[in-house]
Write a protein that holds these residues in place. Structure first.
Motif, mmCIF file in Angstrom:
data_model
loop_
_atom_site.group_PDB
_atom_site.id
_atom_site.type_symbol
_atom_site.label_atom_id
_atom_site.label_comp_id
_atom_site.label_asym_id
_atom_site.label_seq_id
_atom_site.Cartn_x
_atom_site.Cartn_y
_atom_site.Cartn_z
ATOM 1 N N GLU A 1 0.807 -1.219 0.000
ATOM 2 C CA GLU A 1 0.000 0.000 0.000
ATOM 3 C C GLU A 1 0.839 1.268 0.000
ATOM 4 N N GLN A 2 1.933 1.294 0.729
ATOM 5 C CA GLN A 2 2.755 2.497 0.772
ATOM 6 C C GLN A 2 3.262 2.864 -0.622
ATOM 7 N N GLU A 3 3.811 1.899 -1.339
ATOM 8 C CA GLU A 3 4.328 2.163 -2.676
ATOM 9 C C GLU A 3 3.217 2.597 -3.630
ATOM 10 N N VAL A 4 2.083 1.949 -3.527
ATOM 11 C CA VAL A 4 0.962 2.285 -4.410
ATOM 12 C C VAL A 4 0.423 3.678 -4.086
ATOM 13 N N TYR A 5 0.290 4.013 -2.805
ATOM 14 C CA TYR A 5 -0.136 5.362 -2.427
ATOM 15 C C TYR A 5 0.817 6.407 -3.015
ATOM 16 N N GLU A 6 2.105 6.154 -2.881
ATOM 17 C CA GLU A 6 3.103 7.090 -3.408
ATOM 18 C C GLU A 6 2.930 7.288 -4.907
ATOM 19 N N ILE B 1 0.429 10.436 5.807
ATOM 20 C CA ILE B 1 -0.236 9.160 6.086
ATOM 21 C C ILE B 1 0.498 8.026 5.385
ATOM 22 N N THR B 2 0.878 8.253 4.140
ATOM 23 C CA THR B 2 1.593 7.241 3.362
ATOM 24 C C THR B 2 2.895 6.840 4.044
ATOM 25 N N ALA B 3 3.628 7.819 4.542
ATOM 26 C CA ALA B 3 4.900 7.545 5.220
ATOM 27 C C ALA B 3 4.696 6.760 6.512
ATOM 28 N N HIS B 4 3.510 6.867 7.105
ATOM 29 C CA HIS B 4 3.218 6.228 8.388
ATOM 30 C C HIS B 4 2.775 4.766 8.234
ATOM 31 N N LEU B 5 2.459 4.328 7.043
ATOM 32 C CA LEU B 5 1.880 2.997 6.854
ATOM 33 C C LEU B 5 2.735 1.858 7.425
ATOM 34 N N PRO B 6 4.062 1.846 7.227
ATOM 35 C CA PRO B 6 4.855 0.749 7.821
ATOM 36 C C PRO B 6 4.721 0.676 9.335
ATOM 37 N N LYS B 7 4.662 1.824 10.002
ATOM 38 C CA LYS B 7 4.486 1.829 11.456
ATOM 39 C C LYS B 7 3.109 1.287 11.830
ATOM 40 N N ASP C 1 -5.251 -3.384 26.198
ATOM 41 C CA ASP C 1 -5.825 -4.257 25.170
ATOM 42 C C ASP C 1 -6.121 -3.503 23.869
ATOM 43 N N ASP C 2 -6.022 -2.181 23.885
ATOM 44 C CA ASP C 2 -6.348 -1.375 22.703
ATOM 45 C C ASP C 2 -5.140 -1.210 21.793
ATOM 46 N N LEU C 3 -5.429 -0.910 20.530
ATOM 47 C CA LEU C 3 -4.386 -0.674 19.524
ATOM 48 C C LEU C 3 -4.282 0.818 19.251
ATOM 49 N N LEU C 4 -3.099 1.370 19.431
ATOM 50 C CA LEU C 4 -2.858 2.790 19.190
ATOM 51 C C LEU C 4 -1.987 2.915 17.942
ATOM 52 N N LEU C 5 -2.565 3.421 16.853
ATOM 53 C CA LEU C 5 -1.834 3.488 15.587
ATOM 54 C C LEU C 5 -0.903 4.694 15.510
ATOM 55 N N GLY C 6 -1.059 5.660 16.396
ATOM 56 C CA GLY C 6 -0.062 6.700 16.564
ATOM 57 C C GLY C 6 0.056 7.748 15.478
ATOM 58 N N LEU C 7 -1.049 8.079 14.825
ATOM 59 C CA LEU C 7 -0.982 9.113 13.789
ATOM 60 C C LEU C 7 -2.051 10.171 14.038
ATOM 61 N N ASN C 8 -1.616 11.405 14.190
ATOM 62 C CA ASN C 8 -2.538 12.525 14.376
ATOM 63 C C ASN C 8 -2.865 13.113 13.005
ATOM 64 N N THR C 9 -4.085 12.892 12.554
ATOM 65 C CA THR C 9 -4.504 13.407 11.249
ATOM 66 C C THR C 9 -5.989 13.707 11.283
ATOM 67 N N ALA C 10 -6.500 14.272 10.207
ATOM 68 C CA ALA C 10 -7.920 14.632 10.144
ATOM 69 C C ALA C 10 -8.796 13.387 10.241
ATOM 70 N N GLU C 11 -9.887 13.536 10.977
ATOM 71 C CA GLU C 11 -10.819 12.419 11.178
ATOM 72 C C GLU C 11 -11.207 11.742 9.869
ATOM 73 N N LEU C 12 -11.495 12.535 8.842
ATOM 74 C CA LEU C 12 -12.042 11.977 7.609
ATOM 75 C C LEU C 12 -10.999 11.298 6.729
ATOM 76 N N LEU C 13 -9.726 11.384 7.111
ATOM 77 C CA LEU C 13 -8.661 10.708 6.365
ATOM 78 C C LEU C 13 -8.223 9.400 7.017
ATOM 79 N N THR C 14 -8.712 9.115 8.206
ATOM 80 C CA THR C 14 -8.235 7.948 8.953
ATOM 81 C C THR C 14 -8.500 6.593 8.287
#
Length: 354
Positions: free
Chosen positions: A11-16, A185-191, A302-315
């Motif tokens: 996905e990262q490569e394709v997004y780019e 967002i694209t750069a964050h995908l591997p994390k 028990d929760d998963l924190l994906l760690g990216l602060n971005t606009a709600e509608l882009l999540t």
């Protein structure tokens, strides 16, 4: 071997590539310089429909017009009333969906304009339509699509951005800022993948034992919840539901079981407090309540924190990763071969794919 895991990691490569080549991929849209549409209707089914719901609110926000998602079969057979002030978009990632192809043909027959999104420019749906947009991802060689779902969300978001810029609904500065956010967002995908894998490993046994999973989202993450229902049903083959927050609170909660496995998709949006109230209620009745957070939050380990602060509608561009990964990993552990059709006679009998 190309499998779901391979495509998630692609996905990262394709997004780019999509972001870099967006002007070329969307040249048909860009040429509509004077088309000020009053609404958009997206026709899609399956994962394409889930992706459309995940992009719907972002598109509407950028263009300041209503965006609707409709089933192509219902539209074509019962309520296809074309409007020259409406932009029609039909999505079929693989390009072989009978109902969507039939819809495109019917719109064309009635003299309407429809833009078709597909990953295969040689497919039947590409040949059926006058305006075909390449999803820019190549052909996904898996029936249980992951990359195609994500690429569709990104492409729909970019369609909205390009149209909004052309119609001066956003400035060039805003446009560039949005593109930069997509690149972040694209750069964050591997994390996001790494965090998701750790979470799945930590909860592997309980996910293996789950008999019924509810995904609950709101806003744009309603599309993510729907995709959870689709993928878990298709791959793990247990009962699964994808519910919008208020929808779940107005009926389905009455049928809950203490054995339910409930996963909230939390984008840190307008209804976060509302979701917290539902969790408070559920904790008195259900043991397994987990939340996938876009950034940080929650007190439970028990929760998963994906760690990216971005606009709600882009999540949705990254929040579906754990959903796709758990579908792949649990189905693999259960010995479900996703390379072989579970019911090879289905398409032959129903003609759902051309």
């Amino acid at each position: 071997m190309k499998n779901m895991d391979y495509y998630i990691r692609s996905e990262q490569e394709v997004y780019e590539n999509i972001i870099r080549n967006r002007k070329e991929l969307l040249q048909d849209i860009i040429q509509m310089k004077h088309a000020n549409y009053e609404a958009i209707v997206i026709f899609a089914t399956g994962s394409s429909s889930n992706a459309a719901f995940a992009a719907q609110l972002y598109m509407s926000a950028k263009l300041a017009i209503p965006v609707y998602v409709e089933e192509p079969s219902t539209a074509a057979n019962y309520m296809l009333h074309l409007n020259k002030n409406t932009l029609y978009i039909a999505i079929s990632q693989g390009g072989h969906s009978y109902s969507t192809i039939h819809l495109v043909e019917e719109i064309e027959r009635q003299g309407g304009n429809v833009f078709t999104l597909t990953s295969d420019l040689t497919s039947p749906i590409a040949k059926a339509g006058t305006h075909t947009i390449d999803l820019g991802m190549g052909i996904e060689e898996m029936p249980y699509v992951t990359l195609g779902y994500s690429a569709t969300i990104l492409m729909l978001n970019l369609i909205a951005l390009e149209m909004a810029l052309l119609q001066t609904k956003i400035t060039e500065t805003t446009y560039q800022s949005e593109i930069a956010e997509l690149q972040k967002i694209t750069a964050h995908l591997p994390k996001a993948i790494a965090q998701s894998e750790k979470w799945i490993e930590a909860h592997f046994n309980e996910l293996m034992e789950a008999e019924r999973i509810f995904f609950i989202g709101y806003g744009a993450t309603y599309g993510v919840a729907r995709e959870g229902e689709t993928k878990v049903t298709e791959t793990i083959r247990i009962t699964s539901f994808g519910k919008e927050l208020e929808e779940y609170m107005h009926g389905p909660y009455i049928g809950l079981s203490d054995r339910d496995y409930i996963i909230f998709i939390e984008p840190h949006g307008l209804l976060e407090n509302r979701a917290d109230k539902l969790k408070q209620f559920l904790k008195g009745h259900v043991e397994k309540i987990r939340t996938i957070y876009a950034n940080t939050g929650g007190e439970s380990t028990d929760d998963l924190l994906l760690g990216l602060n971005t606009a709600e509608l882009l999540t949705p561009l990254f929040m579906t990763i754990p959903v796709h990964l758990l579908s792949f990993k649990i189905s693999k552990e259960k010995g479900i071969n996703l390379e072989v059709s579970a019911f090879p006679e289905f398409d032959q009998i129903t003609k759902s794919k051309i």
